[in-house]
Design a protein around this motif. Structure first.
Motif, PDB file in Angstrom:
ATOM      1  N   ALA A  99     115.224  76.113  -3.296  1.00 35.84           N
ATOM      2  CA  ALA A  99     114.414  75.494  -2.268  1.00 35.84           C
ATOM      3  C   ALA A  99     113.100  76.182  -2.165  1.00 35.84           C
ATOM      4  O   ALA A  99     112.195  75.725  -2.283  1.00 35.84           O
ATOM      5  CB  ALA A  99     115.129  75.350  -0.871  1.00 35.84           C
ATOM      6  N   ASP A 100     112.902  77.544  -1.964  1.00 36.78           N
ATOM      7  CA  ASP A 100     111.874  78.254  -2.100  1.00 36.78           C
ATOM      8  C   ASP A 100     110.881  77.977  -3.146  1.00 36.78           C
ATOM      9  O   ASP A 100     109.710  77.818  -3.041  1.00 36.78           O
ATOM     10  CB  ASP A 100     112.164  79.408  -1.492  1.00 36.78           C
ATOM     11  N   GLN A 101     111.528  78.058  -4.235  1.00 35.30           N
ATOM     12  CA  GLN A 101     110.894  77.940  -5.548  1.00 35.30           C
ATOM     13  C   GLN A 101     110.213  76.627  -5.433  1.00 35.30           C
ATOM     14  O   GLN A 101     109.148  76.348  -6.087  1.00 35.30           O
ATOM     15  CB  GLN A 101     111.789  78.103  -6.568  1.00 35.30           C
ATOM     16  N   ARG A 102     110.956  75.511  -5.146  1.00 34.51           N
ATOM     17  CA  ARG A 102     110.462  74.227  -5.255  1.00 34.51           C
ATOM     18  C   ARG A 102     109.330  74.146  -4.207  1.00 34.51           C
ATOM     19  O   ARG A 102     108.329  73.349  -4.647  1.00 34.51           O
ATOM     20  CB  ARG A 102     111.522  73.304  -4.977  1.00 34.51           C
ATOM     21  N   ASP A 103     109.452  74.600  -3.123  1.00 33.64           N
ATOM     22  CA  ASP A 103     108.447  74.580  -2.118  1.00 33.64           C
ATOM     23  C   ASP A 103     106.943  75.181  -2.915  1.00 33.64           C
ATOM     24  O   ASP A 103     105.775  74.645  -2.467  1.00 33.64           O
ATOM     25  CB  ASP A 103     108.780  75.123  -0.711  1.00 33.64           C
ATOM     26  N   PHE A 104     107.451  76.449  -3.205  1.00 36.80           N
ATOM     27  CA  PHE A 104     106.135  77.164  -3.850  1.00 36.80           C
ATOM     28  C   PHE A 104     105.528  76.352  -5.050  1.00 36.80           C
ATOM     29  O   PHE A 104     104.059  76.445  -5.137  1.00 36.80           O
ATOM     30  CB  PHE A 104     106.490  78.524  -4.385  1.00 36.80           C
ATOM     31  N   ALA A 105     106.208  75.674  -5.770  1.00 36.03           N
ATOM     32  CA  ALA A 105     105.764  74.889  -6.913  1.00 36.03           C
ATOM     33  C   ALA A 105     104.926  73.607  -6.588  1.00 36.03           C
ATOM     34  O   ALA A 105     104.049  73.278  -6.751  1.00 36.03           O
ATOM     35  CB  ALA A 105     106.732  74.312  -7.739  1.00 36.03           C
ATOM     36  N   ALA A 106     105.447  73.065  -5.379  1.00 35.42           N
ATOM     37  CA  ALA A 106     104.406  71.918  -4.753  1.00 35.42           C
ATOM     38  C   ALA A 106     103.393  72.406  -3.955  1.00 35.42           C
ATOM     39  O   ALA A 106     102.189  71.766  -4.316  1.00 35.42           O
ATOM     40  CB  ALA A 106     105.471  71.353  -3.573  1.00 35.42           C
ATOM     41  N   GLY A 107     103.385  73.761  -3.545  1.00 32.31           N
ATOM     42  CA  GLY A 107     102.038  74.217  -2.874  1.00 32.31           C
ATOM     43  C   GLY A 107     101.187  74.518  -4.079  1.00 32.31           C
ATOM     44  O   GLY A 107      99.897  74.197  -4.066  1.00 32.31           O
ATOM     45  N   GLN A 108     101.608  74.793  -5.532  1.00 31.00           N
ATOM     46  CA  GLN A 108     100.644  75.297  -6.406  1.00 31.00           C
ATOM     47  C   GLN A 108     100.156  73.750  -6.973  1.00 31.00           C
ATOM     48  O   GLN A 108      98.944  73.850  -7.191  1.00 31.00           O
ATOM     49  CB  GLN A 108     101.468  75.982  -7.463  1.00 31.00           C
ATOM     50  N   GLN A 109     100.740  72.723  -6.700  1.00 27.56           N
ATOM     51  CA  GLN A 109     100.287  71.403  -7.150  1.00 27.56           C
ATOM     52  C   GLN A 109      99.190  71.109  -6.358  1.00 27.56           C
ATOM     53  O   GLN A 109      98.162  70.741  -6.752  1.00 27.56           O
ATOM     54  CB  GLN A 109     101.499  70.283  -7.233  1.00 27.56           C
ATOM     55  N   ILE A 110      99.391  71.353  -4.773  1.00 26.70           N
ATOM     56  CA  ILE A 110      98.296  70.914  -4.041  1.00 26.70           C
ATOM     57  C   ILE A 110      97.146  71.923  -4.321  1.00 26.70           C
ATOM     58  O   ILE A 110      96.053  71.446  -4.187  1.00 26.70           O
ATOM     59  CB  ILE A 110      99.071  70.929  -2.608  1.00 26.70           C
ATOM     60  N   GLY A 111      97.267  73.040  -4.379  1.00 30.11           N
ATOM     61  CA  GLY A 111      96.335  74.114  -4.291  1.00 30.11           C
ATOM     62  C   GLY A 111      95.363  73.778  -5.816  1.00 30.11           C
ATOM     63  O   GLY A 111      94.129  73.922  -5.584  1.00 30.11           O
ATOM     64  N   ARG A 112      96.278  73.208  -6.845  1.00 31.60           N
ATOM     65  CA  ARG A 112      95.360  73.070  -7.900  1.00 31.60           C
ATOM     66  C   ARG A 112      94.402  71.756  -7.998  1.00 31.60           C
ATOM     67  O   ARG A 112      93.343  71.854  -8.330  1.00 31.60           O
ATOM     68  CB  ARG A 112      96.259  72.959  -9.302  1.00 31.60           C
TER      69      ARG A 112
END
Length: 470
Positions: free
Chosen positions: A334-347
């Motif tokens: 779950a943490d990995q998924r949240d981190f990946a979503a954050g990267q999408q937003i950040g990019r």
């Protein structure tokens, strides 16, 4: 052109072998249609005339809009720190994956995130402090059905492509583009877009451009030629339009019948200025290069965002699967998924920052997760939960944004969403709230009622609009 002649052409499969597609911009320029239809592309053949009677706004430049859908029910309240009706912290977050009160928080885009939040860490990993300082985030506290197949009345129908088109957000050369069909979790709200181009590869976009770009603002067709074409299309009946659109070579037939010679029908550069792999800024933000495969996930995502920012597409949508991540064991996945979503937003924000373009982002998910009752901020997500969050984020290159709050609706002391608020239990009100904030940033709140009828009243709109242009 007489109807019997058109019928003969449409029913003759040997008339032409090469398809070209029609851009709405030519019809607008000729003044024949008030709002011409979406370009028809391979795999997304659509009507030429359907938008003519639906448009309520002129096609003036508007803030690019990208939707990020987290399919399955992401636990966004395990990242963003939800508050009560008075804007105070809850007494406990033991069911929201943050443990007991008193945990560390950090400001990000004007909102409070838990220091342990992987989503906010993902954003910061790829987005500059300067860009984040010019962004604002607002969370909507909503009650949504768990997963896509939940109770129909509560499903998050938050695809706003249709009303965005009606508001005037139309791409220069392509319609709404979408990456992630297999994981789709949202449906059109208020009205459907005229068409959507599904992207499994950048080649899908380039192929569509080769059809449409011949009719773009590039001087390949003269104004009289465009007027002839518009006049021809304008005289057709709806059934004739449907037949024309059903043919792969339909627009070539229209061009020929409008008196435009085949010698005038030449390709206009295809993917030039559209391929993110050839843009230095997109390369740097998304870690791609000219040799990256057209079906590479990062390249496709970059293509959606890059073209939304350039105004080439009406609306960019990205759907990520795997957010139904509650399961026995560790919280690592779950943490990995949240981190990946954050990267999408950040990019997205970082690319807008480097391109010096404004951007509006909707982050939506269908449901959420509840954690084991625990005072630990690492408690596992144990099951689905209907209390959920949706995010709206705005970025302006000069930071010209005014925010009157970072939360719409609220959570109760039992750590569930208050369903009595405007956005608490009605997905159509949630969608209307997102739309109202977007229109506010574009100084177009005056057309809200036409786009989202039977939803928010004037007093309600004032309550839910938190983002304004400054």
């Amino acid at each position: 052109m007489k109807n019997d002649k058109l019928k003969k052409i449409l029913e003759n499969p040997n008339e032409a072998s090469t398809g070209l597609r029609l851009s709405r911009r030519e019809l607008l320029e000729a003044g024949v249609l008030s709002f011409a239809a979406r370009v028809a592309v391979p795999g997304a053949v659509t009507s030429i005339l359907t938008m003519a009677e639906k448009a309520v706004a002129q096609t003036t430049p508007m803030m690019p809009f990208v939707t990020l859908s987290l399919s399955g029910g992401a636990a966004l309240h395990g990242n963003f720190v939800v508050k009560d009706a008075g804007g105070s912290l809850l007494k406990s977050y033991t069911k929201l994956g943050l443990g007991k009160a008193g945990f560390g928080t950090e400001k990000l885009m004007g909102a409070d995130f838990a220091s342990s939040s992987q989503l906010h860490k993902g954003i910061k990993a790829v987005c500059s402090t300067e860009a984040l300082g010019r962004s604002r985030l607002v969370a909507l506290c909503t009650n949504t059905a768990n997963d896509t197949n939940g109770q129909s009345a509560l499903r998050p129908f938050y695809d706003l492509s249709g009303p965005l088109e009606r508001a005037g957000l139309v791409g220069k050369i392509l319609p709404t583009v979408h990456q992630g069909t297999a994981s789709e979790n949202i449906k059109p709200v208020f009205n459907a877009p005229n068409s959507v181009l599904e992207l499994a590869s950048l080649d899908s976009m380039f192929g569509a451009l080769n059809y449409s770009s011949v009719l773009a603002d590039n001087g390949l067709l003269s104004k009289p030629q465009k007027e002839k074409l518009s006049s021809f299309i304008g005289k057709m009946t709806q059934s004739q339009v449907a037949k024309l659109n059903a043919k792969d070579d339909g627009i070539k037939v229209a061009l020929q019948e409008a008196g435009i010679k085949s010698g005038d029908i030449i390709k206009a550069g295809g993917a030039a200025g559209v391929d993110p792999r050839k843009d230095a800024l997109a390369q740097a933000v998304y870690g791609i290069n000219a040799s990256t495969a057209a079906n590479n996930a990062s390249a496709i995502t970059a293509g959606v965002v890059f073209n939304a920012l350039n105004g080439n597409v009406s609306h960019g949508r990205i759907t990520l699967g795997g957010y139904d991540y509650h399961s026995p064991g560790l919280r690592t996945v779950a943490d990995q998924r949240d981190f990946a979503a954050g990267q999408q937003i950040g990019r997205m924000i970082e690319l807008a920052h480097r391109m010096k373009k404004s951007l509006f982002i909707l982050v939506t998910t269908d449901g959420a997760c509840v954690s084991e009752e625990s005072e630990s901020s690492t408690a596992i997500w144990s099951s689905d939960y209907s209390s959920s969050l949706q995010f709206i984020i705005a970025y302006h290159p000069q930071g010209k944004l005014a925010s009157t709050g970072n939360q719409i609706g609220h959570y109760l002391s039992d750590q569930s969403v208050d369903t009595t608020t405007l956005v608490g239990s009605r997905p159509d009100y949630v969608a209307a709230t997102v739309l109202a904030n977007y229109l506010s940033l574009n100084n177009k709140l005056g057309i809200f009622k036409q786009l989202a009828p039977a939803t928010l009243q004037n007093d309600d709109v004032e309550k839910v609009v938190k983002l304004k242009a400054s």
